[in-house]
Write a protein that holds these residues in place. Structure first.
Motif, PDB file in Angstrom:
ATOM      1  N   ILE A 124       7.573  11.308  -1.364  1.00 40.80           N
ATOM      2  CA  ILE A 124       6.181  10.879  -1.522  1.00 40.80           C
ATOM      3  C   ILE A 124       5.240  11.830  -0.788  1.00 40.80           C
ATOM      4  O   ILE A 124       4.224  12.258  -1.336  1.00 40.80           O
ATOM      5  N   SER A 125       5.593  12.191   0.446  1.00 38.28           N
ATOM      6  CA  SER A 125       4.705  13.072   1.219  1.00 38.28           C
ATOM      7  C   SER A 125       4.611  14.464   0.607  1.00 38.28           C
ATOM      8  O   SER A 125       3.579  15.127   0.714  1.00 38.28           O
ATOM      9  N   GLN A 126       5.675  14.914  -0.076  1.00 38.35           N
ATOM     10  CA  GLN A 126       5.665  16.242  -0.678  1.00 38.35           C
ATOM     11  C   GLN A 126       5.056  16.251  -2.080  1.00 38.35           C
ATOM     12  O   GLN A 126       4.336  17.175  -2.444  1.00 38.35           O
ATOM     13  N   LYS A 127       5.350  15.246  -2.881  1.00 38.59           N
ATOM     14  CA  LYS A 127       4.939  15.241  -4.286  1.00 38.59           C
ATOM     15  C   LYS A 127       3.698  14.389  -4.562  1.00 38.59           C
ATOM     16  O   LYS A 127       3.055  14.556  -5.578  1.00 38.59           O
ATOM     17  N   GLY A 128       3.403  13.454  -3.676  1.00 43.28           N
ATOM     18  CA  GLY A 128       2.242  12.584  -3.874  1.00 43.28           C
ATOM     19  C   GLY A 128       1.613  12.225  -2.542  1.00 43.28           C
ATOM     20  O   GLY A 128       1.620  11.054  -2.152  1.00 43.28           O
ATOM     21  N   PRO A 129       1.100  13.228  -1.834  1.00 45.26           N
ATOM     22  CA  PRO A 129       0.621  12.997  -0.471  1.00 45.26           C
ATOM     23  C   PRO A 129      -0.539  12.008  -0.354  1.00 45.26           C
ATOM     24  O   PRO A 129      -0.802  11.502   0.732  1.00 45.26           O
ATOM     25  N   THR A 130      -1.198  11.705  -1.448  1.00 41.40           N
ATOM     26  CA  THR A 130      -2.306  10.742  -1.384  1.00 41.40           C
ATOM     27  C   THR A 130      -1.841   9.326  -1.716  1.00 41.40           C
ATOM     28  O   THR A 130      -2.641   8.383  -1.679  1.00 41.40           O
ATOM     29  N   LEU A 131      -0.552   9.170  -2.040  1.00 46.24           N
ATOM     30  CA  LEU A 131      -0.020   7.854  -2.386  1.00 46.24           C
ATOM     31  C   LEU A 131       0.421   7.097  -1.131  1.00 46.24           C
ATOM     32  O   LEU A 131       0.712   7.685  -0.089  1.00 46.24           O
ATOM     33  N   GLU A 132       0.517   5.798  -1.292  1.00 47.52           N
ATOM     34  CA  GLU A 132       0.941   4.925  -0.194  1.00 47.52           C
ATOM     35  C   GLU A 132       2.454   5.063   0.010  1.00 47.52           C
ATOM     36  O   GLU A 132       3.228   4.997  -0.958  1.00 47.52           O
ATOM     37  N   PRO A 133       2.908   5.237   1.263  1.00 48.94           N
ATOM     38  CA  PRO A 133       4.355   5.339   1.493  1.00 48.94           C
ATOM     39  C   PRO A 133       5.032   3.976   1.338  1.00 48.94           C
ATOM     40  O   PRO A 133       4.379   2.933   1.328  1.00 48.94           O
ATOM     41  N   ILE A 134       6.344   4.003   1.238  1.00 54.81           N
ATOM     42  CA  ILE A 134       7.133   2.772   1.210  1.00 54.81           C
ATOM     43  C   ILE A 134       7.021   2.146   2.598  1.00 54.81           C
ATOM     44  O   ILE A 134       7.116   2.844   3.611  1.00 54.81           O
ATOM     45  N   GLN A 135       6.822   0.838   2.615  1.00 54.82           N
ATOM     46  CA  GLN A 135       6.633   0.160   3.897  1.00 54.82           C
ATOM     47  C   GLN A 135       7.570  -1.030   4.010  1.00 54.82           C
ATOM     48  O   GLN A 135       7.846  -1.712   3.014  1.00 54.82           O
ATOM     49  N   LYS A 136       8.025  -1.254   5.231  1.00 55.28           N
ATOM     50  CA  LYS A 136       8.864  -2.405   5.513  1.00 55.28           C
ATOM     51  C   LYS A 136       8.006  -3.659   5.410  1.00 55.28           C
ATOM     52  O   LYS A 136       6.861  -3.677   5.851  1.00 55.28           O
ATOM     53  N   ILE A 137       8.568  -4.695   4.825  1.00 55.76           N
ATOM     54  CA  ILE A 137       7.850  -5.957   4.725  1.00 55.76           C
ATOM     55  C   ILE A 137       7.998  -6.684   6.062  1.00 55.76           C
ATOM     56  O   ILE A 137       9.125  -6.940   6.512  1.00 55.76           O
ATOM     57  N   ARG A 138       6.893  -6.955   6.655  1.00 57.97           N
ATOM     58  CA  ARG A 138       6.857  -7.560   7.990  1.00 57.97           C
ATOM     59  C   ARG A 138       7.625  -8.889   7.996  1.00 57.97           C
ATOM     60  O   ARG A 138       7.480  -9.721   7.108  1.00 57.97           O
ATOM     61  N   GLY A 139       8.446  -9.044   9.026  1.00 54.96           N
ATOM     62  CA  GLY A 139       9.190 -10.284   9.208  1.00 54.96           C
ATOM     63  C   GLY A 139      10.525 -10.332   8.485  1.00 54.96           C
ATOM     64  O   GLY A 139      11.266 -11.300   8.638  1.00 54.96           O
ATOM     65  N   LEU A 140      10.844  -9.303   7.688  1.00 53.67           N
ATOM     66  CA  LEU A 140      12.123  -9.265   6.978  1.00 53.67           C
ATOM     67  C   LEU A 140      12.929  -8.068   7.462  1.00 53.67           C
ATOM     68  O   LEU A 140      12.391  -6.977   7.655  1.00 53.67           O
ATOM     69  N   ALA A 141      14.211  -8.269   7.644  1.00 55.35           N
ATOM     70  CA  ALA A 141      15.060  -7.261   8.287  1.00 55.35           C
ATOM     71  C   ALA A 141      15.168  -5.948   7.511  1.00 55.35           C
ATOM     72  O   ALA A 141      15.058  -4.878   8.096  1.00 55.35           O
ATOM     73  N   SER A 142      15.381  -6.025   6.209  1.00 56.46           N
ATOM     74  CA  SER A 142      15.640  -4.803   5.441  1.00 56.46           C
ATOM     75  C   SER A 142      14.981  -4.810   4.068  1.00 56.46           C
ATOM     76  O   SER A 142      15.516  -4.259   3.114  1.00 56.46           O
ATOM     77  N   LYS A 143      13.831  -5.440   3.955  1.00 54.18           N
ATOM     78  CA  LYS A 143      13.150  -5.489   2.670  1.00 54.18           C
ATOM     79  C   LYS A 143      11.897  -4.626   2.754  1.00 54.18           C
ATOM     80  O   LYS A 143      11.166  -4.662   3.731  1.00 54.18           O
TER      81      LYS A 143
END
Length: 188
Positions: free
Chosen positions: A153-172
């Motif tokens: 994402i940072s290399q091919k779409g630097p203006t896009l939102e990165p993948i983010q961990k869902i707060r309160g969930l261990a691995s989602k």
């Protein structure tokens, strides 16, 4: 060339087999037999490299990286293991496993690029969308895999939102639709 080895019950007892099955997350004797066959091939290839080339690497971390490379090639076959899997196999902490995986990817990047891509593709394909237009969500137990996706994402779409961990969930994790579309395009 077919090579056969015989292991006695003294060398590999029933309790040893159960311990190995538990360590590798296996359930059946057939799964154990296949895993041991693949592990044996990985070990054999590691020894062949040692004999044909310049011996063993001299630093312990290089030995681990080389061993992981052979496991990637002959045991995990077509995917990157999670840090949890590496912790079980190498008897390392999560942090040490993450470092080992990161350093091995760096050292052997061109040789294992298909394993990396396949792992990312499978992870991304597991993402689901509750409603059209909503962000995609997926479960991933390997932070290193998420780091790889965010690197794209940072290399091919630097203006896009990165993948983010869902707060309160261990691995989602959550992935915006435009980010998901970019990743699908890059990994196809």
């Amino acid at each position: 060339m077919d090579i056969t080895i015989n292991i006695s019950n003294d060398e590999l007892s029933a309790s040893d087999k159960n311990l190995i099955k538990e360590c590798l997350g296996l359930n059946t004797a057939a799964e154990l037999n296949k895993a041991l066959t693949n592990l044996t091939k990985a070990a054999f290839m590691e020894y062949m490299k040692m004999l044909k080339e310049k011996g063993l690497p001299t630093r312990a971390d290089e030995v681990q990286q080389e061993r992981l490379f052979f496991l990637l090639t002959h045991y995990f076959q077509n995917r990157l293991p999670s840090e949890n899997e590496l912790s079980s196999i190498f008897q390392l902490t999560q942090s040490q496993s993450k470092t080992l995986l990161r350093n091995t990817k760096s050292r052997y990047r061109t040789k294992i690029s298909n394993f990396i891509k396949n792992t990312l593709f499978v992870t991304l394909n597991s993402a689901t969308q509750e409603n059209p237009g909503d962000s995609y969500e997926f479960v991933c137990t390997s932070p290193t895999t998420v780091e790889e996706l965010n690197l794209i994402i940072s290399q091919k779409g630097p203006t896009l939102e990165p993948i983010q961990k869902i707060r309160g969930l261990a691995s989602k994790y959550s992935c915006a639709v435009d980010t998901y579309n970019l990743l699908k395009q890059e990994l196809s």
